[in-house]
Design an enzyme around this catalytic site. Structure first.
Site, PDB file in Angstrom:
ATOM      1  N   SER A 131      42.684  34.908  38.722  1.00 35.76           N
ATOM      2  CA  SER A 131      42.277  35.964  38.142  1.00 35.76           C
ATOM      3  C   SER A 131      41.318  35.620  37.237  1.00 35.76           C
ATOM      4  O   SER A 131      41.413  34.589  36.569  1.00 35.76           O
ATOM      5  CB  SER A 131      43.336  36.916  37.857  1.00 35.76           C
ATOM      6  OG  SER A 131      43.496  36.765  36.112  1.00 35.76           O
ATOM      7  N   LYS A 132      40.244  36.368  36.910  1.00 37.42           N
ATOM      8  CA  LYS A 132      39.265  36.018  35.657  1.00 37.42           C
ATOM      9  C   LYS A 132      39.946  36.127  34.201  1.00 37.42           C
ATOM     10  O   LYS A 132      39.209  35.516  33.609  1.00 37.42           O
ATOM     11  CB  LYS A 132      37.861  37.047  35.762  1.00 37.42           C
ATOM     12  CG  LYS A 132      38.334  38.245  35.699  1.00 37.42           C
ATOM     13  CD  LYS A 132      36.693  39.060  35.673  1.00 37.42           C
ATOM     14  CE  LYS A 132      36.972  40.664  35.925  1.00 37.42           C
ATOM     15  NZ  LYS A 132      35.747  41.092  36.359  1.00 37.42           N
ATOM     16  N   ARG A 133      41.139  36.854  34.193  1.00 40.44           N
ATOM     17  CA  ARG A 133      41.652  36.715  32.841  1.00 40.44           C
ATOM     18  C   ARG A 133      42.384  35.701  32.680  1.00 40.44           C
ATOM     19  O   ARG A 133      42.654  35.259  31.378  1.00 40.44           O
ATOM     20  CB  ARG A 133      42.292  38.129  32.753  1.00 40.44           C
ATOM     21  CG  ARG A 133      41.734  39.275  32.387  1.00 40.44           C
ATOM     22  CD  ARG A 133      42.609  40.360  32.579  1.00 40.44           C
ATOM     23  NE  ARG A 133      43.038  40.892  33.952  1.00 40.44           N
ATOM     24  CZ  ARG A 133      42.202  41.232  34.975  1.00 40.44           C
ATOM     25  NH1 ARG A 133      41.072  41.666  34.632  1.00 40.44           N
ATOM     26  NH2 ARG A 133      42.799  41.396  36.154  1.00 40.44           N
ATOM     27  N   ARG A 134      42.951  34.848  33.569  1.00 43.65           N
ATOM     28  CA  ARG A 134      43.908  34.019  33.456  1.00 43.65           C
ATOM     29  C   ARG A 134      43.447  32.567  33.882  1.00 43.65           C
ATOM     30  O   ARG A 134      43.676  31.505  33.219  1.00 43.65           O
ATOM     31  CB  ARG A 134      45.146  34.268  34.467  1.00 43.65           C
ATOM     32  CG  ARG A 134      46.066  33.419  34.345  1.00 43.65           C
ATOM     33  CD  ARG A 134      47.496  34.116  35.213  1.00 43.65           C
ATOM     34  NE  ARG A 134      46.906  34.382  36.419  1.00 43.65           N
ATOM     35  CZ  ARG A 134      47.468  35.238  37.194  1.00 43.65           C
ATOM     36  NH1 ARG A 134      48.419  36.258  36.806  1.00 43.65           N
ATOM     37  NH2 ARG A 134      47.024  35.646  38.453  1.00 43.65           N
ATOM     38  N   VAL A 138      37.383  30.922  36.927  1.00 44.98           N
ATOM     39  CA  VAL A 138      36.988  31.402  38.378  1.00 44.98           C
ATOM     40  C   VAL A 138      35.793  31.528  38.360  1.00 44.98           C
ATOM     41  O   VAL A 138      35.113  31.449  39.677  1.00 44.98           O
ATOM     42  CB  VAL A 138      37.495  32.666  38.458  1.00 44.98           C
ATOM     43  CG1 VAL A 138      39.192  32.765  38.811  1.00 44.98           C
ATOM     44  CG2 VAL A 138      37.108  33.911  37.833  1.00 44.98           C
TER      45      VAL A 138
END
Ligand code: GLU
Length: 469
Positions: free
Chosen positions: A234-237, A240
């Site tokens: 995920s782009k938050r975590r 990516v």
């Protein structure tokens, strides 16, 4: 029948490595089948799209080898809006879709506290189109929808479990599910290769193909890409964005080789292979449907191998963006006029065998171009223990007396200085390295001193000596 595949990203953020993987699989499949790769930008979510994301997708694809001009498009989904509306209308006119004015609360009030899907209340109410009335697809009550999927076999869905889903919103605008199908239809797409995340949409989409009277495509839902905790990237975590890897100094060749190994491997226990081998050997029906682990450590190791496989000149050229800085890569700590291309060329082969990503070139060579080294204080504390002052003073005296300033002589001289103090070469090197480069690790020391030159080496050793009690 000419195979036509498409890659259909939504320009709503940085281009994701999982997207790059799907794009490459489509690209190779088209090539193997003598088919056509179509790029379609799914830009109908006006609130979340930005033109710069579209540009980012095009340049990221270009970087990874899907070059502009080598495919059909890009098409923009928004330009096909008339077709989407016409298809919604056709489905309504054929009795395959109906208008509905229920709110979620209405449905919940009728079916109990949990919303488990639409209950079909408006199916036979014969509502006309109107503001706030969504158009719902009338799913068959019986039978099954069998999806032919090159990766997953034949996933089968019971129609009675598929709710009457919305195909156009209350303001008349068609939803993604329909727009995506209509575009695939108008573009003559024969194979839809996309990420597993879309599999739940597929029976609904196939029902739409059937209802619109066109033979559905063959599907291939390639595995979701996960991190080391088996969570979907995920782009938050997670890191990516393909661009982030590019700016860190991953080579396009390493990246695309690695991406193709997510869920697949070439023959013969090999992982690092020429792209032509992947183009030859890749088979969609060999892709493992289980989640694919994106192993950043492994990618790093891959990249190191790719870096080492470059010719020295290619390596020097590949380092340039980090030696100067670009729009997206921070400039190095030295001023442009301090850079010395000859000195860089002299140490480049030493760096090439040591770094895993190209951005690591900067901390390895900055000591050569800066007036004074950037001293890492933790490294200083570690190296400048008791005896360091004496050792540095002795090294200065011995180096000053050298007739030839080369790595060999420097090494044997320091070896002797260390031996007189009961120190192995490794121990004797540490204060010298920190005094000259500012760090405890780096390129081979004596070659570095040779390139740095007599004057600068001696003045740094003296400066360090002065700093010590
Ligand atoms: N636009 C969709 C996405 O970016 C792709 C849909 C598809 O490939 O069918 O997830």
């Amino acid at each position: 029948m000419t195979v036509r595949v498409r890659f259909a990203p939504s320009p709503t953020g940085m281009f994701h490595v999982g997207g790059a993987r799907s794009a490459l699989q489509n690209w190779i499949y088209a090539k193997q089948q003598g088919g056509v790769f179509v790029l379609r930008i799914e830009d109908t979510d006006a609130a979340r799209n930005k033109p710069e994301w579209t540009e980012g997708i095009l340049s990221a694809l270009d970087w990874i080898g899907i070059e502009r001009g080598g495919y059909e498009g890009p098409y923009f989904q928004s330009q096909n809006a008339g077709e989407h509306r016409a298809a919604a209308q056709r489905l309504h006119d054929a009795g395959r879709a109906y208008f509905c004015d229920c709110t979620r609360e209405d449905v919940q009030a009728r079916t109990g506290s949990q919303y488990t899907g639409y209950d079909g209340f408006c199916r036979d109410r014969g509502l006309e189109a109107g503001e706030g009335r969504a158009l719902r697809f009338r799913t068959p009550d019986e039978g099954v929808t069998v999806v032919v999927d090159l990766v997953r076999g034949e996933p089968t869905f019971e129609n009675k479990l598929i709710e009457d889903f919305v195909i156009a919103r209350g303001d008349g605008s068609p939803v993604f599910l329909l727009a995506n199908v209509v575009d695939d239809m108008t573009m003559g797409i024969t194979h839809v290769i996309r990420a597993e995340e879309h599999l739940p949409n597929t029976p609904k989409q196939q029902l739409l193909w059937d209802a619109l009277g066109v033979k559905p495509p063959i599907w291939a839902h390639v595995p979701v890409v996960v991190n080391e905790k088996r969570q979907k990237l995920s782009k938050r975590r997670d890191k990516v964005a393909l661009e982030a890897y590019k700016d860190e100094g991953y080579l396009a060749g390493a990246m695309r080789n690695y991406l193709m190994l997510l869920g697949w491997a070439p023959s013969g226990d090999r992982e690092i292979v020429p792209w032509s081998v992947i183009e030859d050997e890749f088979r969609l029906d060999e892709v493992n449907p289980s989640p694919a682990f994106f192993d950043e450590k492994k990618l790093r190791a891959f990249n190191g191998e790719y870096i080492r496989a470059l010719g020295v000149d290619e390596f020097v050229a590949a380092c340039q963006p980090w030696l100067t800085g670009t729009d997206t890569i921070a400039p190095p700590p030295w001023q442009p006029e301090e850079f010395d291309a000859e000195a860089f060329a002299a140490v480049a082969p030493l760096a090439q065998t040591r770094i895993a990503v190209l951005s690591e070139i900067v901390p390895n060579v900055d000591f050569l171009f800066l007036a004074a080294p950037l001293i890492d204080e933790a490294a200083w504390a570690k190296a400048m223990k008791e005896g360091a002052a004496d050792l540095l003073a002795a090294a200065v005296a011995a180096f000053e007396a050298l007739a030839t300033w080369d790595a060999e002589s420097l090494k044997s001289t320091l070896e002797a200085v260390g031996a007189e103090r009961g120190l192995k070469l490794g121990k004797a090197q540490a204060p010298v390295r920190v005094a000259v480069t500012g760090r405890t690790v780096g390129l081979p020391l004596f070659e570095s001193l040779e390139v740095l030159g007599r004057e600068r080496t001696l003045s740094r050793l003296r400066a360090a000596r002065v700093r010590l009690p």
